[in-house]
Design an enzyme around this catalytic site. Structure first.
Site, PDB file in Angstrom:
ATOM      1  N   PHE A   1     -29.762 -30.506  32.834  1.00  0.00           N
ATOM      2  CA  PHE A   1     -28.665 -30.887  33.730  1.00  0.00           C
ATOM      3  C   PHE A   1     -27.714 -31.882  33.061  1.00  0.00           C
ATOM      4  O   PHE A   1     -26.491 -31.720  33.104  1.00  0.00           O
ATOM      5  CB  PHE A   1     -29.266 -31.493  35.007  1.00  0.00           C
ATOM      6  CG  PHE A   1     -28.256 -32.089  35.952  1.00  0.00           C
ATOM      7  CD1 PHE A   1     -27.659 -31.322  36.934  1.00  0.00           C
ATOM      8  CD2 PHE A   1     -27.926 -33.440  35.872  1.00  0.00           C
ATOM      9  CE1 PHE A   1     -26.735 -31.877  37.810  1.00  0.00           C
ATOM     10  CE2 PHE A   1     -27.010 -34.004  36.739  1.00  0.00           C
ATOM     11  CZ  PHE A   1     -26.408 -33.224  37.710  1.00  0.00           C
ATOM     12  N   ASP A   2     -28.258 -32.908  32.421  1.00  0.00           N
ATOM     13  CA  ASP A   2     -27.429 -33.934  31.778  1.00  0.00           C
ATOM     14  C   ASP A   2     -26.518 -33.333  30.720  1.00  0.00           C
ATOM     15  O   ASP A   2     -25.313 -33.593  30.678  1.00  0.00           O
ATOM     16  CB  ASP A   2     -28.303 -34.999  31.101  1.00  0.00           C
ATOM     17  CG  ASP A   2     -29.272 -35.654  32.043  1.00  0.00           C
ATOM     18  OD1 ASP A   2     -29.995 -34.924  32.751  1.00  0.00           O
ATOM     19  OD2 ASP A   2     -29.331 -36.888  32.058  1.00  0.00           O
ATOM     20  N   THR A   3     -27.124 -32.524  29.844  1.00  0.00           N
ATOM     21  CA  THR A   3     -26.360 -31.939  28.748  1.00  0.00           C
ATOM     22  C   THR A   3     -25.247 -31.041  29.267  1.00  0.00           C
ATOM     23  O   THR A   3     -24.098 -31.105  28.803  1.00  0.00           O
ATOM     24  CB  THR A   3     -27.293 -31.122  27.830  1.00  0.00           C
ATOM     25  OG1 THR A   3     -28.312 -31.982  27.311  1.00  0.00           O
ATOM     26  CG2 THR A   3     -26.518 -30.507  26.684  1.00  0.00           C
TER      27      THR A   3
END
Length: 416
Positions: free
Chosen positions: A200-202
């Site tokens: 999700f972050d990437t």
């Protein structure tokens, strides 16, 4: 989409009833550590954060007493709230909590508080002032101080190196569990993020970068949690699948990047009248000497990364597979770095062609290094490791000369 053209407005301080910052802590089966960590975070914010805040504990389908502990903390500490989800996934928890929040600045951190909380105000201050749109903690800056094992260090650096090569990422640390985003930006980006787990972050950061948003990085002090429950192998495989999916979406135009940039991106800078007749600042000269210097610097960094990856995987994979993996990862990153730093090319124009040239150079380098290894092992059944490395370095130097010739032929007349 909501139009967000022009500079971001600074966040106005609100009365205590309206939090300026909402810190989300996603948790799964953390009944033991949750209480002490939330009390520590609440104490730090109460003493050192100058704006009203809220802490949201996002429980994603815990099967122990985590939810009960969370509700107890909400009753004990002012400004602590609980959000419960029936399905697992850190990305799912963050997306749900951020989407439901009324705070103008949204952040998250891991429940183990591995990151020194002194970095929290520097993380969110550029978002509150309107200077930046997202902010991330980075463990890979020169001034960061990090305590963790060699295995995690190598994996983290290899992953971020791969991101730079495969997705042209310009942020340094995609995986650090210490990030923040402006709510007006989150409302536009979150519907486009498909991953509900660790990728999700990437995915969020890549979309933000492609939309022309400003990502602020804060060097952090970080101490690895020895009790981390993260399955490294499963997470790595999921991240690779996410990279493949996101890469395909970017190549096929499935994502509305043009609309995103028009809606969210900052207006381009314009030169002052007296600068219009000068060479653009920061442009890389076409001259061979400076290109050689820059290419050599990238080559040294790539060779070091190659050797680190080879040594780290040699024992588990064997010489030839370790050579293939290390060479492939560093070749993709090397092409992206030379494209930008050596030949002064930015943007996606001709990027596919340039990476094909890089893969051709990769094939030649693989042939040289693999052939050298084969000859060495044919001459000596069990050569000493320093001899093996020396042969690989010599073969890589020959491959580097070929790489420079190929890349310069394809790139030096096509600067952006």
């Amino acid at each position: 989409m909501t139009a967000l053209s022009g500079p971001r407005a600074a966040v106005q301080a609100r009365p205590a009833a309206g939090a300026v910052l909402d810190v989300v802590i996603p948790v799964y089966n953390e009944e033991t550590d949750l209480g002490s960590c939330v009390r520590r975070l609440h104490s730090h914010l109460s003493e050192h954060f100058p704006y009203p805040f809220r802490i949201t504990i996002a429980d994603n389908a815990s099967v122990d007493d985590t939810l009960t502990v969370a509700h107890g903390l909400a009753g004990e500490l002012p400004g602590v709230e609980v959000l419960h989800l029936d399905a697992k996934g850190r990305g799912r928890a963050l997306s749900a909590a951020w989407s439901a929040s009324s705070a103008p600045v949204l952040a998250y951190m891991d429940v183990d508080l591995s990151t020194d909380l002194a970095a929290l105000l520097p993380l969110v201050a550029p978002l509150i002032s309107g200077h930046s749109d997202l902010a991330i903690g980075t463990r890979l800056a020169r001034t960061s101080r990090v305590v963790r094992g060699a295995k995690r260090e190598v994996i983290s650096r290899a992953y971020n190196l791969l991101l730079r090569g495969a997705l042209a990422a310009r942020f340094s640390d995609a995986q650090c569990g210490f990030k923040a985003i402006r709510a007006d930006v989150a409302v536009e980006l979150l519907p486009l993020v498909r991953d509900t787990g660790w990728f999700f972050d990437t995915e969020l950061l890549v979309l933000a970068q492609r939309a022309g948003l400003r990502i602020h990085e804060v060097p952090v002090d970080w101490v690895d949690d020895p009790d981390s429950r993260v399955d490294i192998v499963a997470t790595a495989l999921a991240d690779l699948r996410g990279m493949g999916r996101l890469g395909r979406a970017l190549l096929t135009g499935a994502l509305p990047l043009t609309d995103l940039r028009a809606q969210l991106g900052r207006a381009p800078l314009t030169a002052r009248p007296e600068q219009l007749d000068r060479e653009p600042l920061g442009q890389v000269p076409v001259g061979l000497p400076r290109q050689l210097v820059r290419f050599a610097a990238v080559g040294v960094a790539s060779t070091l990364a190659y050797l680190v990856l080879f040594v780290a995987t040699r024992g588990a994979l064997g010489a030839q597979p370790a050579n293939l993996l290390a060479l492939l990862l560093t070749a993709v990153a090397n092409t992206a770095a030379n494209r930008r730093l050596t030949f002064g090319i930015s943007g996606r124009r001709h990027a596919g062609r340039h990476h094909l040239q890089g893969l051709l150079a990769f094939g030649l380098g693989l042939a040289l290094t693999s052939g050298s290894l084969a000859v060495l092992h044919a001459a000596h059944a069990a050569p000493a490791r320093p001899v093996e490395l020396a042969v690989l370095v010599a073969a890589n130097l020959a491959a580097t000369v070929l790489r420079f010739v190929l890349l310069r032929l394809g790139m030096h007349h096509r600067r952006a």
